[in-house]
Design a protein around this motif. Sequence first.
Motif, mmCIF file in Angstrom:
data_model
loop_
_atom_site.group_PDB
_atom_site.id
_atom_site.type_symbol
_atom_site.label_atom_id
_atom_site.label_comp_id
_atom_site.label_asym_id
_atom_site.label_seq_id
_atom_site.Cartn_x
_atom_site.Cartn_y
_atom_site.Cartn_z
ATOM 1 N N VAL A 8 0.836 -1.205 0.000
ATOM 2 C CA VAL A 8 0.000 0.000 0.000
ATOM 3 C C VAL A 8 0.869 1.253 0.000
ATOM 4 C CG1 VAL A 8 -1.647 1.336 1.386
ATOM 5 C CG2 VAL A 8 -2.011 -1.105 1.050
ATOM 6 N N PHE A 9 1.933 1.240 0.785
ATOM 7 C CA PHE A 9 2.821 2.390 0.841
ATOM 8 C C PHE A 9 3.518 2.602 -0.504
ATOM 9 C CE2 PHE A 9 6.385 4.958 2.374
ATOM 10 C CZ PHE A 9 5.666 5.902 3.094
ATOM 11 N N THR A 10 3.900 1.531 -1.175
ATOM 12 C CA THR A 10 4.508 1.641 -2.502
ATOM 13 C C THR A 10 3.514 2.226 -3.498
ATOM 14 O OG1 THR A 10 5.907 -0.262 -2.022
ATOM 15 C CG2 THR A 10 5.671 0.351 -4.333
ATOM 16 N N VAL A 11 2.262 1.785 -3.428
ATOM 17 C CA VAL A 11 1.226 2.323 -4.311
ATOM 18 C C VAL A 11 1.025 3.819 -4.043
ATOM 19 C CG1 VAL A 11 -1.248 2.235 -4.842
ATOM 20 C CG2 VAL A 11 0.055 0.123 -4.671
ATOM 21 N N VAL A 12 1.008 4.200 -2.773
ATOM 22 C CA VAL A 12 0.866 5.620 -2.419
ATOM 23 C C VAL A 12 2.036 6.421 -2.984
ATOM 24 C CG1 VAL A 12 0.925 7.242 -0.477
ATOM 25 C CG2 VAL A 12 -0.572 5.248 -0.385
ATOM 26 N N GLU A 13 3.230 5.880 -2.909
ATOM 27 C CA GLU A 13 4.398 6.570 -3.447
ATOM 28 C C GLU A 13 4.290 6.739 -4.962
ATOM 29 O OE1 GLU A 13 9.270 6.391 -3.199
ATOM 30 O OE2 GLU A 13 8.092 4.770 -2.326
ATOM 31 N N ILE A 14 3.853 5.698 -5.651
ATOM 32 C CA ILE A 14 3.703 5.764 -7.112
ATOM 33 C C ILE A 14 2.625 6.772 -7.498
ATOM 34 C CG2 ILE A 14 2.943 4.442 -9.145
ATOM 35 C CD1 ILE A 14 4.349 1.995 -7.817
ATOM 36 N N VAL A 15 1.498 6.734 -6.794
ATOM 37 C CA VAL A 15 0.410 7.670 -7.087
ATOM 38 C C VAL A 15 0.858 9.105 -6.814
ATOM 39 C CG1 VAL A 15 -1.902 8.404 -6.362
ATOM 40 C CG2 VAL A 15 -1.438 5.989 -6.765
ATOM 41 N N SER A 16 1.620 9.309 -5.751
ATOM 42 C CA SER A 16 2.138 10.651 -5.446
ATOM 43 C C SER A 16 3.026 11.152 -6.575
ATOM 44 C CB SER A 16 2.928 10.635 -4.141
ATOM 45 O OG SER A 16 2.119 10.282 -3.073
ATOM 46 N N TRP A 17 3.890 10.289 -7.089
ATOM 47 C CA TRP A 17 4.751 10.676 -8.201
ATOM 48 C C TRP A 17 3.928 11.017 -9.437
ATOM 49 C CZ3 TRP A 17 9.469 12.346 -8.879
ATOM 50 C CH2 TRP A 17 10.428 12.079 -7.909
ATOM 51 N N ILE A 80 4.255 22.265 -5.940
ATOM 52 C CA ILE A 80 5.183 22.291 -4.803
ATOM 53 C C ILE A 80 4.651 21.426 -3.668
ATOM 54 C CG2 ILE A 80 6.161 23.770 -2.999
ATOM 55 C CD1 ILE A 80 6.315 25.997 -5.115
ATOM 56 N N LEU A 81 3.345 21.508 -3.424
ATOM 57 C CA LEU A 81 2.729 20.685 -2.374
ATOM 58 C C LEU A 81 2.980 19.204 -2.632
ATOM 59 C CD1 LEU A 81 0.828 20.265 0.082
ATOM 60 C CD2 LEU A 81 -1.075 20.319 -1.540
ATOM 61 N N PHE A 82 2.792 18.768 -3.852
ATOM 62 C CA PHE A 82 3.013 17.347 -4.128
ATOM 63 C C PHE A 82 4.490 16.998 -4.208
ATOM 64 C CE2 PHE A 82 -1.410 16.749 -4.432
ATOM 65 C CZ PHE A 82 -1.565 15.405 -4.130
ATOM 66 N N TYR A 83 5.353 17.962 -4.454
ATOM 67 C CA TYR A 83 6.787 17.704 -4.332
ATOM 68 C C TYR A 83 7.119 17.386 -2.874
ATOM 69 C CZ TYR A 83 11.795 18.433 -4.107
ATOM 70 O OH TYR A 83 13.128 18.283 -3.863
ATOM 71 N N ILE A 84 6.524 18.133 -1.963
ATOM 72 C CA ILE A 84 6.732 17.871 -0.535
ATOM 73 C C ILE A 84 6.185 16.501 -0.163
ATOM 74 C CG2 ILE A 84 6.099 18.636 1.791
ATOM 75 C CD1 ILE A 84 6.084 21.518 0.628
ATOM 76 N N VAL A 85 5.023 16.152 -0.715
ATOM 77 C CA VAL A 85 4.447 14.827 -0.453
ATOM 78 C C VAL A 85 5.366 13.730 -0.967
ATOM 79 C CG1 VAL A 85 2.522 13.270 -1.023
ATOM 80 C CG2 VAL A 85 2.053 15.648 -0.408
ATOM 81 N N VAL A 86 5.894 13.903 -2.174
ATOM 82 C CA VAL A 86 6.798 12.901 -2.753
ATOM 83 C C VAL A 86 8.055 12.764 -1.898
ATOM 84 C CG1 VAL A 86 8.350 12.503 -4.719
ATOM 85 C CG2 VAL A 86 5.946 13.033 -5.115
ATOM 86 N N ARG A 87 8.626 13.905 -1.469
ATOM 87 C CA ARG A 87 9.812 13.836 -0.599
ATOM 88 C C ARG A 87 9.496 13.118 0.701
ATOM 89 N NH1 ARG A 87 12.386 19.559 0.107
ATOM 90 N NH2 ARG A 87 12.483 18.718 2.203
ATOM 91 N N LEU A 88 8.348 13.405 1.273
ATOM 92 C CA LEU A 88 7.949 12.772 2.528
ATOM 93 C C LEU A 88 7.786 11.275 2.347
ATOM 94 C CD1 LEU A 88 6.949 12.912 5.473
ATOM 95 C CD2 LEU A 88 4.666 13.335 4.566
ATOM 96 N N VAL A 89 7.067 10.889 1.320
ATOM 97 C CA VAL A 89 6.803 9.462 1.095
ATOM 98 C C VAL A 89 8.085 8.716 0.764
ATOM 99 C CG1 VAL A 89 5.544 7.856 -0.391
ATOM 100 C CG2 VAL A 89 4.405 9.867 0.469
ATOM 101 N N SER A 90 9.016 9.365 0.055
ATOM 102 C CA SER A 90 10.257 8.659 -0.309
ATOM 103 C C SER A 90 11.241 8.545 0.839
ATOM 104 C CB SER A 90 10.974 9.302 -1.466
ATOM 105 O OG SER A 90 10.324 10.267 -2.107
ATOM 106 N N LYS A 91 11.220 9.482 1.771
ATOM 107 C CA LYS A 91 12.249 9.480 2.811
ATOM 108 C C LYS A 91 11.764 9.020 4.182
ATOM 109 C CE LYS A 91 15.123 12.982 0.696
ATOM 110 N NZ LYS A 91 15.845 14.214 0.891
ATOM 111 N N ILE A 92 10.474 8.791 4.341
ATOM 112 C CA ILE A 92 9.970 8.403 5.658
ATOM 113 C C ILE A 92 10.413 6.978 5.987
ATOM 114 C CG2 ILE A 92 7.745 7.541 4.850
ATOM 115 C CD1 ILE A 92 6.494 8.783 7.376
ATOM 116 N N ASP A 93 10.820 6.781 7.230
ATOM 117 C CA ASP A 93 11.181 5.457 7.717
ATOM 118 C C ASP A 93 10.016 4.971 8.576
ATOM 119 O OD1 ASP A 93 12.349 3.155 8.658
ATOM 120 O OD2 ASP A 93 13.784 4.181 9.980
#
Length: 178
Positions: A8-17, A80-93
């Motif tokens: 699910v997290f991978t799907v969220v990351e792909i959709v965010s991109w 810009i908002l979705f750039y922040i979302v993409v950064r968050l989703v890619s770097k969150i542990d």
Amino acid sequence: MTKTNKFVFTVVEIVSWIIFVGLCVEAGALIVNFIFSLFKPEALHNLYQKLDLSSMHDRSKSTFYNMYSFILIIAILKAILFYIVVRLVSKIDLSKPFDSFVSRQIFLMSYYTFSIGLLSFIARETTRNLSHRGYDINKLDEFWADGQAFILMAAVIYVIAIIFARGVELQNENDLTV
């Protein structure tokens, strides 16, 4: 983390991109159209998304530039908002989600979301005022129809940001005591 959560997290990351790329394309197309309209105003009939503002441009150039500025700024802020979302989703542990980076990103998301909502509200009221003056504003409503939703979403994201900030404090205290 279970396989389902990871999927699910991978799907969220792909959709965010995908959303981020789409918003960048939209903002880029609007910027190119605006620059093109500066040099060749007779081409205003063929703008991106069939945004024909030629009658507004002919009647008042300053009104055209003001309204197009609203469109551009909102489109850029969404990207810009979705750039922040993409950064968050890619770097969150996800094994240790409460860290200062995540907290900052969520606060930034709430600020940008509120800015989009506020600008959308101002733009909608400005177009309503222009409609009373006889301007054709039907094509503009789609660019800021969701302003109230962005303001409400900003409030929810802000509450989540406060919870995350408190979680970071608790996690740091917990790390110090161990």
